[in-house]
Design a protein around this motif. Structure first.
Motif, mmCIF file in Angstrom:
data_model
loop_
_atom_site.group_PDB
_atom_site.id
_atom_site.type_symbol
_atom_site.label_atom_id
_atom_site.label_comp_id
_atom_site.label_asym_id
_atom_site.label_seq_id
_atom_site.Cartn_x
_atom_site.Cartn_y
_atom_site.Cartn_z
ATOM 1 N N ALA A 263 0.851 -1.191 0.000
ATOM 2 C CA ALA A 263 0.000 0.000 0.000
ATOM 3 C C ALA A 263 0.885 1.238 0.000
ATOM 4 C CB ALA A 263 -0.909 0.004 1.224
ATOM 5 N N GLU A 264 0.698 2.072 -1.003
ATOM 6 C CA GLU A 264 1.442 3.325 -1.127
ATOM 7 C C GLU A 264 0.496 4.472 -0.796
ATOM 8 O OE1 GLU A 264 4.816 3.350 -2.105
ATOM 9 O OE2 GLU A 264 4.512 1.218 -1.757
ATOM 10 N N VAL A 265 0.861 5.289 0.177
ATOM 11 C CA VAL A 265 -0.003 6.376 0.631
ATOM 12 C C VAL A 265 0.698 7.708 0.391
ATOM 13 C CG1 VAL A 265 -1.249 7.360 2.585
ATOM 14 C CG2 VAL A 265 -1.011 4.874 2.393
ATOM 15 N N PHE A 266 0.010 8.603 -0.315
ATOM 16 C CA PHE A 266 0.518 9.950 -0.580
ATOM 17 C C PHE A 266 -0.421 10.927 0.130
ATOM 18 C CE2 PHE A 266 1.215 7.090 -4.143
ATOM 19 C CZ PHE A 266 2.599 7.023 -4.121
ATOM 20 N N ALA A 267 0.143 11.845 0.905
ATOM 21 C CA ALA A 267 -0.714 12.612 1.810
ATOM 22 C C ALA A 267 -0.222 14.043 1.995
ATOM 23 C CB ALA A 267 -0.789 11.904 3.163
ATOM 24 N N TRP A 268 -1.180 14.883 2.409
ATOM 25 C CA TRP A 268 -0.900 16.298 2.627
ATOM 26 C C TRP A 268 -1.631 16.778 3.874
ATOM 27 C CZ3 TRP A 268 -2.530 13.895 -1.739
ATOM 28 C CH2 TRP A 268 -1.648 13.873 -2.828
ATOM 29 N N ASP A 269 -0.990 17.637 4.635
ATOM 30 C CA ASP A 269 -1.699 18.340 5.699
ATOM 31 C C ASP A 269 -2.761 19.206 5.026
ATOM 32 O OD1 ASP A 269 -2.356 20.521 7.600
ATOM 33 O OD2 ASP A 269 -0.799 19.583 8.823
ATOM 34 N N PRO A 270 -4.005 19.212 5.528
ATOM 35 C CA PRO A 270 -5.038 20.043 4.895
ATOM 36 C C PRO A 270 -4.625 21.505 4.719
ATOM 37 C CG PRO A 270 -6.057 18.551 6.453
ATOM 38 C CD PRO A 270 -4.564 18.390 6.625
ATOM 39 N N LYS A 271 -3.776 22.004 5.608
ATOM 40 C CA LYS A 271 -3.314 23.389 5.472
ATOM 41 C C LYS A 271 -2.366 23.557 4.290
ATOM 42 C CE LYS A 271 -3.775 24.427 10.405
ATOM 43 N NZ LYS A 271 -3.069 24.814 11.654
ATOM 44 N N ASP A 272 -1.807 22.438 3.811
ATOM 45 C CA ASP A 272 -0.890 22.487 2.668
ATOM 46 C C ASP A 272 -1.595 22.239 1.339
ATOM 47 O OD1 ASP A 272 1.384 23.124 4.105
ATOM 48 O OD2 ASP A 272 1.900 21.030 4.499
ATOM 49 N N ILE A 273 -2.896 21.983 1.391
ATOM 50 C CA ILE A 273 -3.696 21.909 0.164
ATOM 51 C C ILE A 273 -4.363 23.271 0.037
ATOM 52 C CG2 ILE A 273 -5.529 20.710 -1.076
ATOM 53 C CD1 ILE A 273 -5.062 18.304 0.738
ATOM 54 N N GLN A 274 -3.919 24.061 -0.928
ATOM 55 C CA GLN A 274 -4.303 25.468 -0.964
ATOM 56 C C GLN A 274 -4.952 25.851 -2.288
ATOM 57 O OE1 GLN A 274 -0.792 27.742 0.153
ATOM 58 N NE2 GLN A 274 -0.948 27.061 2.282
#
Length: 301
Positions: A263-274
């Motif tokens: 399982a490969e997971v790619f993720a962002w802190d919601p504050k870093d999705i702008q």
């Protein structure tokens, strides 16, 4: 005599080089053919899914999102040796009093960056923010826990029925994302549209685990017990998607042959999705949405 010795040395050297060449292992080329459901365990690639992007302004902050979006998010069906298992159903940029060109950036935590006094609700349709965050106790996923995530499942090593276009090696895939159109309040004649908006995914984090079932909870993953996993070899740290009808796909990550297993997971802190709105935009009150299409592909036809 000297010529005979030299010739003998040349022949001996050639024999040694030939022997070395003979034992050099071939480069592994992982493969899963697109458009062939049978060879991918029942699901044809590319595999795509969708995220709704939403933001609200002024008196319409209590409006409800479209219950029948053009590009709905699909639940995980567990089908495929290689599949796009999860994408966020919603990226929620909140509801706000008005648009101020001096502070044109909004985060998926539902906040107007540098202008929190402009925030009305953390949710674009009112009430709570709908941007999901990963909850997990898997120590291998500590660096993506609490972030908004996308998951690729690579179980190609479990494939038993192989051919020249689909083998039993992990990797050799790409994950990309594009917008399906601009932010708009609807599709009717009175619909309002925001052109020129951009969506940035900053500081991409990546994690991987062999405990696929522990992450997905899908019975189809119970028998995957590979205790060796390899992270996708190329993860894009920062990427930007143009929210337009002619949006082009932007690469999120790639996995070369023999990488990306499990399982490969790619993720962002919601504050870093702008979400950046154009400073010259004249934005009327309303609830604006669009959708993203995430696509997992191999390019093998």
């Amino acid at each position: 005599m000297k010529l005979t010795k030299i010739a003998s040395l040349v022949m001996t050297s050639a024999t040694v080089l030939s022997s070395v060449a003979a034992v050099t292992p071939a480069i592994t080329q992982a493969k899963t053919q697109e458009g062939n459901a049978k060879m991918n365990g029942g699901k044809a690639l590319p595999d795509s899914n969708h995220s709704t992007v939403g933001i609200g302004f002024s008196q319409d902050q209590d409006a409800k999102p479209n219950p029948n979006p053009d590009n709905p998010n699909k639940p995980d069906d567990g089908v495929g040796y290689l599949r796009l298992q999860y994408v966020p159903a919603v990226l929620d940029f909140g509801s706000h009093t008005k648009f101020d060109p001096a502070t044109p950036i909004f985060t998926a935590a539902g906040m107007n960056l540098n202008s929190t006094g402009n925030d009305v609700h953390p949710g674009y349709a009112g009430a709570d923010n709908q941007t999901p965050k990963l909850s997990t106790t898997d120590p291998d996923l500590d660096n993506v826990k609490g972030k908004t995530w996308v998951t690729v499942i690579d179980k190609q090593r479990d494939r038993t029925d192989t051919d020249d276009k689909s083998d039993s090696h992990s990797g050799d895939w790409q994950l990309s994302v594009k917008a399906d159109g601009p932010l708009t309040t609807g599709s009717g004649a009175s619909a309002k549209t925001i052109t020129g908006a951009k969506l940035a995914f900053n500081n991409t984090a990546a994690g991987h685990t062999a405990n696929v079932f522990g992450l997905t909870g899908n019975n189809a993953d119970k028998n995957f017990s590979n205790d060796v996993t390899w992270l996708a070899d190329n993860v894009i740290k920062n990427l930007t998607v143009n929210l337009a009808a002619d949006s082009t796909a932007v690469q999120v990550a790639t996995a070369k042959a023999t990488t990306g297993s499990g399982a490969e997971v790619f993720a962002w802190d919601p504050k870093d999705i702008q979400l950046s709105l154009p400073t010259d935009a004249n934005i009327a009150a309303g609830t604006y949405t669009t959708s993203l299409t995430w696509t997992l592909s191999t390019g093998i036809k």
